[in-house]
Motif scaffolding. Sequence first.
Motif, PDB file in Angstrom:
ATOM      1  N   ARG A   1       4.386  -0.321   8.704  1.00 23.49           N
ATOM      2  CA  ARG A   1       3.391   0.151   8.878  1.00 23.49           C
ATOM      3  C   ARG A   1       2.360  -1.578   7.949  1.00 23.49           C
ATOM      4  O   ARG A   1       1.847  -2.440   8.008  1.00 23.49           O
ATOM      5  CB  ARG A   1       2.586   0.544   9.489  1.00 23.49           C
ATOM      6  CG  ARG A   1       3.023   1.273  10.063  1.00 23.49           C
ATOM      7  CD  ARG A   1       1.271   2.599  11.052  1.00 23.49           C
ATOM      8  NE  ARG A   1       2.466   3.935   9.647  1.00 23.49           N
ATOM      9  CZ  ARG A   1       1.621   4.260   9.191  1.00 23.49           C
ATOM     10  NH1 ARG A   1       0.334   3.992   8.875  1.00 23.49           N
ATOM     11  NH2 ARG A   1       1.616   5.066   8.426  1.00 23.49           N
ATOM     12  N   ALA A   2       2.697  -1.033   6.474  1.00 22.31           N
ATOM     13  CA  ALA A   2       2.290  -1.378   5.894  1.00 22.31           C
ATOM     14  C   ALA A   2       2.960  -3.160   5.461  1.00 22.31           C
ATOM     15  O   ALA A   2       2.740  -4.100   5.031  1.00 22.31           O
ATOM     16  CB  ALA A   2       3.403  -1.420   4.199  1.00 22.31           C
ATOM     17  N   GLY A   3       4.323  -3.304   6.476  1.00 27.88           N
ATOM     18  CA  GLY A   3       4.829  -4.924   6.686  1.00 27.88           C
ATOM     19  C   GLY A   3       4.363  -5.725   7.468  1.00 27.88           C
ATOM     20  O   GLY A   3       3.274  -6.978   7.172  1.00 27.88           O
ATOM     21  N   ASP A   4       3.040  -4.740   8.313  1.00 27.54           N
ATOM     22  CA  ASP A   4       2.082  -5.665   9.013  1.00 27.54           C
ATOM     23  C   ASP A   4       1.014  -5.707   8.563  1.00 27.54           C
ATOM     24  O   ASP A   4       0.288  -7.014   8.276  1.00 27.54           O
ATOM     25  CB  ASP A   4       2.189  -4.537  10.016  1.00 27.54           C
ATOM     26  CG  ASP A   4       2.889  -4.121  11.723  1.00 27.54           C
ATOM     27  OD1 ASP A   4       4.225  -5.601  11.195  1.00 27.54           O
ATOM     28  OD2 ASP A   4       3.355  -3.632  11.883  1.00 27.54           O
TER      29      ASP A   4
ATOM     30  N   ARG B   1      -4.667  -1.486   3.407  1.00 27.86           N
ATOM     31  CA  ARG B   1      -4.258  -0.497   3.050  1.00 27.86           C
ATOM     32  C   ARG B   1      -3.258   0.267   4.289  1.00 27.86           C
ATOM     33  O   ARG B   1      -3.652  -0.448   5.314  1.00 27.86           O
ATOM     34  CB  ARG B   1      -5.557   0.314   3.131  1.00 27.86           C
ATOM     35  CG  ARG B   1      -6.101   0.233   1.661  1.00 27.86           C
ATOM     36  CD  ARG B   1      -7.138   1.044   1.061  1.00 27.86           C
ATOM     37  NE  ARG B   1      -8.067   0.720  -0.007  1.00 27.86           N
ATOM     38  CZ  ARG B   1      -8.144   1.444  -1.554  1.00 27.86           C
ATOM     39  NH1 ARG B   1      -7.189   2.630  -0.579  1.00 27.86           N
ATOM     40  NH2 ARG B   1      -9.240   1.539  -1.769  1.00 27.86           N
ATOM     41  N   VAL B   2      -2.479   1.023   4.054  1.00 28.72           N
ATOM     42  CA  VAL B   2      -1.674   1.882   5.085  1.00 28.72           C
ATOM     43  C   VAL B   2      -1.990   3.351   4.739  1.00 28.72           C
ATOM     44  O   VAL B   2      -1.677   3.904   3.696  1.00 28.72           O
ATOM     45  CB  VAL B   2      -0.070   1.264   5.160  1.00 28.72           C
ATOM     46  CG1 VAL B   2      -0.098   1.334   3.950  1.00 28.72           C
ATOM     47  CG2 VAL B   2       0.319   1.674   6.500  1.00 28.72           C
ATOM     48  N   ASP B   3      -2.546   4.813   5.801  1.00 32.27           N
ATOM     49  CA  ASP B   3      -2.328   5.664   5.305  1.00 32.27           C
ATOM     50  C   ASP B   3      -3.622   5.597   4.224  1.00 32.27           C
ATOM     51  O   ASP B   3      -3.817   6.510   3.694  1.00 32.27           O
ATOM     52  CB  ASP B   3      -1.712   6.055   4.704  1.00 32.27           C
ATOM     53  CG  ASP B   3      -0.531   6.202   6.506  1.00 32.27           C
ATOM     54  OD1 ASP B   3      -0.893   5.978   7.020  1.00 32.27           O
ATOM     55  OD2 ASP B   3       1.024   6.610   6.327  1.00 32.27           O
TER      56      ASP B   3
ATOM     57  N   GLU C   1      -0.156  -3.532  -2.332  1.00 31.70           N
ATOM     58  CA  GLU C   1      -0.493  -4.567  -3.005  1.00 31.70           C
ATOM     59  C   GLU C   1       0.873  -5.647  -3.453  1.00 31.70           C
ATOM     60  O   GLU C   1       1.980  -5.506  -2.692  1.00 31.70           O
ATOM     61  CB  GLU C   1      -1.104  -3.994  -4.929  1.00 31.70           C
ATOM     62  CG  GLU C   1      -1.963  -3.344  -4.251  1.00 31.70           C
ATOM     63  CD  GLU C   1      -1.781  -3.028  -6.137  1.00 31.70           C
ATOM     64  OE1 GLU C   1      -3.133  -1.948  -6.200  1.00 31.70           O
ATOM     65  OE2 GLU C   1      -0.662  -2.716  -7.038  1.00 31.70           O
ATOM     66  N   LEU C   2       0.391  -7.054  -3.463  1.00 31.30           N
ATOM     67  CA  LEU C   2       1.559  -7.541  -3.486  1.00 31.30           C
ATOM     68  C   LEU C   2       1.456  -8.547  -4.563  1.00 31.30           C
ATOM     69  O   LEU C   2       0.641  -9.039  -4.502  1.00 31.30           O
ATOM     70  CB  LEU C   2       2.001  -8.851  -2.264  1.00 31.30           C
ATOM     71  CG  LEU C   2       1.502  -7.719  -0.927  1.00 31.30           C
ATOM     72  CD1 LEU C   2       1.425  -8.885   0.168  1.00 31.30           C
ATOM     73  CD2 LEU C   2       2.793  -7.355  -0.432  1.00 31.30           C
TER      74      LEU C   2
END
Length: 407
Positions: free
Chosen positions: A212-215, A133-135, A140-141
Amino acid sequence: MELPLGTGTVEASFPDCDVTVADPPGGEAVDPHAAAERAVADPHGPSLAERVAPGDDVAVVVTDVTRATPDDALLDVLLDELRDGGVDRTDVTVVIGLGLHRPMDDGEIRAALGEHADLAVNHDADAAVEVGRVDGCPVELHPAVADADRVVSTGMVEPHQYAGFSGGAKTVVIGAGGEPLIRHTHGPDMLARDGVRLGRVDGNPFRETLDRAGDVAGVDFSLNVTHGPSGILDAAAGDHRAVVRDLAATARAALSVPVADEYDAVVAGVGAPKDANLYQATRAATYVALGDRNPLRDGGRIVVPAELPEGAGQGTGERRFYDRLLGASGAAELYDAMREGYDPGAQRAFVVARVLRDHDVYVTNSESPAVVEECLMHAREGVADAVDPGSDVLVVPDALNTLLVRP
């Protein structure tokens, strides 16, 4: 003058008008394959070969038909580097980062990926699985990306209405992502925030959220290019943040045009692949009016020549865009209603409505004039039919690759 239309051009004349052409410096084109090799040999951070091990499952997320990325050349270089790191070709899955766009057909995949087409699968946002999760929002991927030992991406770092510039982690977390993050990043609360602007990377909350989602997604290595009117200008590889900033600086220098005056009309060229549908082609209008410098006078209009063989567009996002505009009684009412929220993909209707509150948009030379008229815009047969005689006209031949900036 000649303006882009599909894969060709259309002649445009402006009788009795005062015409200014916004031509960016453009930069000098490079060979994409050679530039990619140089970038991978000198990356931001450890090399890709150093990041992988024999037996690793590797997912490479590439761009879809809406981006003019030389993914065949980039895959050539990436697969060579993976082989040097001990990764067999059979352990590589290439995921086409569709986001909520339509799937690519077999012919399009072969044209985009060449001999590597056999490795490719279309992304399906409905099948994406959560990896973190971010924020508070699920990231999802695509399952092949979520399960991979290493995640690699290609990308095109080009001006983007919300991210400032596209590319980097965006290819993975949006292109191969699920609806929750698309909904979060493309919702009215995010798009109304300060700093969410065309051409801006630093201090851009949209871009920062993607990074941040990429991390969270574990984006290990990016190989991106940027382009201008002359072609591919450069490539960069390695850490996804550094890659975007590196190429954004190159693009900004090549694409910026200072504009001091105001105009009655801006003619904004698009061309293939972005003028395949209205969803993509309206980027030309929003890039003009919602960039660093809106060159239009009050009541000025934007004219976009676009073929639109796909009408409004065929993907989930494109259908939501069309439905919102189709059901609207006016731009101001639609904008106010969408401030309360909307489904992912419909954000393009939100930003188009934002422009249409102040400016009329004319789409010319299209195969889908009825669709244009249904979507609160005006259809005309040719460019000259959409420009009043005696107008002060700014022509932006390549609107999606031109940054109109303050002097």
